[in-house]
Design a protein around this motif. Structure first.
Motif, PDB file in Angstrom:
ATOM      1  N   ASP A 130       0.857  -1.184   0.000  1.00  0.00           N
ATOM      2  CA  ASP A 130       0.000   0.000   0.000  1.00  0.00           C
ATOM      3  C   ASP A 130       0.891   1.230   0.000  1.00  0.00           C
ATOM      4  O   ASP A 130       1.717   1.401   0.907  1.00  0.00           O
ATOM      5  N   THR A 131       0.759   2.086  -0.993  1.00  0.00           N
ATOM      6  CA  THR A 131       1.634   3.254  -1.063  1.00  0.00           C
ATOM      7  C   THR A 131       1.396   4.236   0.083  1.00  0.00           C
ATOM      8  O   THR A 131       2.236   5.105   0.331  1.00  0.00           O
ATOM      9  N   ALA A 132       0.270   4.104   0.781  1.00  0.00           N
ATOM     10  CA  ALA A 132       0.018   4.963   1.939  1.00  0.00           C
ATOM     11  C   ALA A 132       0.809   4.509   3.160  1.00  0.00           C
ATOM     12  O   ALA A 132       0.813   5.187   4.189  1.00  0.00           O
ATOM     13  N   SER A 133       1.477   3.359   3.053  1.00  0.00           N
ATOM     14  CA  SER A 133       2.284   2.813   4.147  1.00  0.00           C
ATOM     15  C   SER A 133       3.755   3.071   3.877  1.00  0.00           C
ATOM     16  O   SER A 133       4.305   2.625   2.861  1.00  0.00           O
ATOM     17  N   GLU A 134       4.427   3.764   4.770  1.00  0.00           N
ATOM     18  CA  GLU A 134       5.849   4.048   4.593  1.00  0.00           C
ATOM     19  C   GLU A 134       6.656   2.768   4.486  1.00  0.00           C
ATOM     20  O   GLU A 134       7.554   2.650   3.640  1.00  0.00           O
ATOM     21  N   ALA A 135       6.330   1.784   5.318  1.00  0.00           N
ATOM     22  CA  ALA A 135       7.077   0.528   5.286  1.00  0.00           C
ATOM     23  C   ALA A 135       6.909  -0.182   3.954  1.00  0.00           C
ATOM     24  O   ALA A 135       7.871  -0.752   3.411  1.00  0.00           O
ATOM     25  N   ASP A 136       5.701  -0.152   3.401  1.00  0.00           N
ATOM     26  CA  ASP A 136       5.460  -0.805   2.106  1.00  0.00           C
ATOM     27  C   ASP A 136       6.197  -0.090   0.987  1.00  0.00           C
ATOM     28  O   ASP A 136       6.725  -0.733   0.062  1.00  0.00           O
ATOM     29  N   VAL A 137       6.231   1.229   1.032  1.00  0.00           N
ATOM     30  CA  VAL A 137       6.960   1.987   0.012  1.00  0.00           C
ATOM     31  C   VAL A 137       8.453   1.677   0.084  1.00  0.00           C
ATOM     32  O   VAL A 137       9.114   1.466  -0.948  1.00  0.00           O
ATOM     33  N   GLU A 138       8.990   1.627   1.291  1.00  0.00           N
ATOM     34  CA  GLU A 138      10.408   1.305   1.440  1.00  0.00           C
ATOM     35  C   GLU A 138      10.708  -0.090   0.908  1.00  0.00           C
ATOM     36  O   GLU A 138      11.729  -0.315   0.239  1.00  0.00           O
ATOM     37  N   ARG A 139       9.827  -1.032   1.168  1.00  0.00           N
ATOM     38  CA  ARG A 139      10.027  -2.402   0.673  1.00  0.00           C
ATOM     39  C   ARG A 139       9.943  -2.451  -0.850  1.00  0.00           C
ATOM     40  O   ARG A 139      10.698  -3.185  -1.504  1.00  0.00           O
ATOM     41  N   LEU A 140       9.026  -1.676  -1.427  1.00  0.00           N
ATOM     42  CA  LEU A 140       8.905  -1.619  -2.881  1.00  0.00           C
ATOM     43  C   LEU A 140      10.214  -1.152  -3.520  1.00  0.00           C
ATOM     44  O   LEU A 140      10.721  -1.769  -4.471  1.00  0.00           O
ATOM     45  N   PHE A 141      10.781  -0.089  -2.986  1.00  0.00           N
ATOM     46  CA  PHE A 141      12.018   0.447  -3.563  1.00  0.00           C
ATOM     47  C   PHE A 141      13.230  -0.415  -3.216  1.00  0.00           C
ATOM     48  O   PHE A 141      14.163  -0.513  -4.020  1.00  0.00           O
ATOM     49  N   ASP A 142      13.224  -1.037  -2.056  1.00  0.00           N
ATOM     50  CA  ASP A 142      14.307  -1.958  -1.725  1.00  0.00           C
ATOM     51  C   ASP A 142      14.330  -3.132  -2.704  1.00  0.00           C
ATOM     52  O   ASP A 142      15.399  -3.579  -3.144  1.00  0.00           O
ATOM     53  N   THR A 143      13.142  -3.619  -3.055  1.00  0.00           N
ATOM     54  CA  THR A 143      13.044  -4.709  -4.029  1.00  0.00           C
ATOM     55  C   THR A 143      13.536  -4.241  -5.397  1.00  0.00           C
ATOM     56  O   THR A 143      14.264  -4.953  -6.086  1.00  0.00           O
ATOM     57  N   ALA A 144      13.139  -3.033  -5.774  1.00  0.00           N
ATOM     58  CA  ALA A 144      13.580  -2.489  -7.059  1.00  0.00           C
ATOM     59  C   ALA A 144      15.099  -2.367  -7.108  1.00  0.00           C
ATOM     60  O   ALA A 144      15.731  -2.642  -8.132  1.00  0.00           O
ATOM     61  N   ALA A 145      15.697  -1.984  -5.999  1.00  0.00           N
ATOM     62  CA  ALA A 145      17.151  -1.798  -5.954  1.00  0.00           C
ATOM     63  C   ALA A 145      17.905  -3.097  -6.188  1.00  0.00           C
ATOM     64  O   ALA A 145      19.084  -3.074  -6.585  1.00  0.00           O
ATOM     65  N   GLU A 146      17.243  -4.218  -5.959  1.00  0.00           N
ATOM     66  CA  GLU A 146      17.889  -5.514  -6.221  1.00  0.00           C
ATOM     67  C   GLU A 146      18.123  -5.731  -7.723  1.00  0.00           C
ATOM     68  O   GLU A 146      18.990  -6.512  -8.114  1.00  0.00           O
ATOM     69  N   LEU A 147      17.336  -5.036  -8.563  1.00  0.00           N
ATOM     70  CA  LEU A 147      17.529  -5.120 -10.009  1.00  0.00           C
ATOM     71  C   LEU A 147      18.621  -4.168 -10.485  1.00  0.00           C
ATOM     72  O   LEU A 147      19.192  -4.357 -11.559  1.00  0.00           O
ATOM     73  N   GLY A 148      18.858  -3.118  -9.718  1.00  0.00           N
ATOM     74  CA  GLY A 148      19.828  -2.104 -10.101  1.00  0.00           C
ATOM     75  C   GLY A 148      19.338  -0.735  -9.665  1.00  0.00           C
ATOM     76  O   GLY A 148      18.348  -0.610  -8.933  1.00  0.00           O
ATOM     77  N   ALA A 149      20.013   0.308 -10.109  1.00  0.00           N
ATOM     78  CA  ALA A 149      19.638   1.669  -9.736  1.00  0.00           C
ATOM     79  C   ALA A 149      18.315   2.061 -10.400  1.00  0.00           C
ATOM     80  O   ALA A 149      18.167   1.950 -11.621  1.00  0.00           O
ATOM     81  N   VAL A 150      17.372   2.522  -9.598  1.00  0.00           N
ATOM     82  CA  VAL A 150      16.082   2.953 -10.131  1.00  0.00           C
ATOM     83  C   VAL A 150      16.256   4.266 -10.894  1.00  0.00           C
ATOM     84  O   VAL A 150      16.810   5.237 -10.370  1.00  0.00           O
ATOM     85  N   THR A 151      15.790   4.283 -12.134  1.00  0.00           N
ATOM     86  CA  THR A 151      15.912   5.482 -12.967  1.00  0.00           C
ATOM     87  C   THR A 151      14.577   6.172 -13.198  1.00  0.00           C
ATOM     88  O   THR A 151      14.551   7.317 -13.649  1.00  0.00           O
TER      89      THR A 151
END
Length: 245
Positions: free
Chosen positions: A61-82
């Motif tokens: 849920d994007t309204a959840s700070e923890a969920d947003v952090e997890r979303l971007f942490d997962t993205a970072a596993e692929l590489g730098a988010v552009t």
């Protein structure tokens, strides 16, 4: 050159799903955020992968700070988010403001404003550290017409998105990060059924200059352009894609 990696919130259906598929066709790897429909998210991910792109679907849920952090942490596993496409949004049921429940008002603001802020904040941190990027916020034509009798609370939330887009574009320009928005009009997606008016794409567009609702793919095209090198000198813009509304 490495492939761009783009986070798309609300990516399982409608404009979000169309955006994921369009970006995959243009060479992006995609991290697809969704809130509840795992089946729809996986179908979109399948189409992204069929286009030759990597795709990870992340529930949250994007309204959840923890969920947003997890979303971007997962993205970072692929590489730098552009790239970031802030597409997740809700309207609540069609109603006059006087009849709207506080729970509805709070949810609309939490998702449409706070969620957008949280995603932009994390993207700003990551992109500044990695040398730049581009953010596209999905606003709405409602932001400038107010939507009286329908959902002024939603319109107000999207006006906030427009202001965020303008201010953040100025703040992040020196970091090599472009920030723009797309403001769709009435688009044929299931958001209208969710608000209690499944026929609205037809009934509400008869008086428009183009006399039809838009397609999700038409909005995806505008988003893809704003993320592309062709838009390299475009920041702080709110691109209206609304059939003349």
């Amino acid at each position: 050159m490495s492939r761009p990696i783009t986070v798309v919130t609300g990516g399982s259906r409608g404009i979000g799903a169309a955006t994921c598929v369009r970006l995959a066709a243009e060479g992006h790897d995609v991290v697809l955020g969704y809130v509840r429909d795992a089946g729809a998210a996986e179908e979109t991910a399948r189409q992204v992968r069929a286009a030759g792109a990597r795709c990870v679907a992340v529930r949250g849920d994007t309204a959840s700070e923890a969920d947003v952090e997890r979303l971007f942490d997962t993205a970072a596993e692929l590489g730098a988010v552009t790239g970031l496409v802030n597409n997740a949004g809700v309207t609540g049921p069609i109603t006059r403001l006087a009849d709207a429940g506080t729970d509805v008002l709070r949810r609309v603001l939490d998702v449409n404003v706070l969620g957008c802020l949280l995603c932009c904040r994390r993207a700003a941190r990551d992109m500044a550290a990695s040398g730049g990027g581009a953010i596209v916020n999905v606003s709405s034509a409602a932001a400038t017409i107010g939507s009286p009798g329908t959902y002024v609370h939603y319109a107000a939330s999207k006006a906030a998105v427009d202001t965020l887009t303008l201010g953040l574009s100025k703040e992040l320009g020196p970091d090599g990060i472009r920030v723009n928005a797309v403001a769709p009009g009435i688009i044929k997606t299931d958001i209208h059924a969710a608000m209690g008016a499944p026929d609205r794409p037809v009934t509400a567009t008869a008086g428009l200059p183009m006399a039809r609702p838009g397609e999700a793919e038409e909005i995806a095209g505008a988003i893809a352009w704003l993320l592309s090198p062709d838009a390299s000198y475009t920041t702080g813009a709110v691109l209206r894609v609304a059939g003349g509304m």
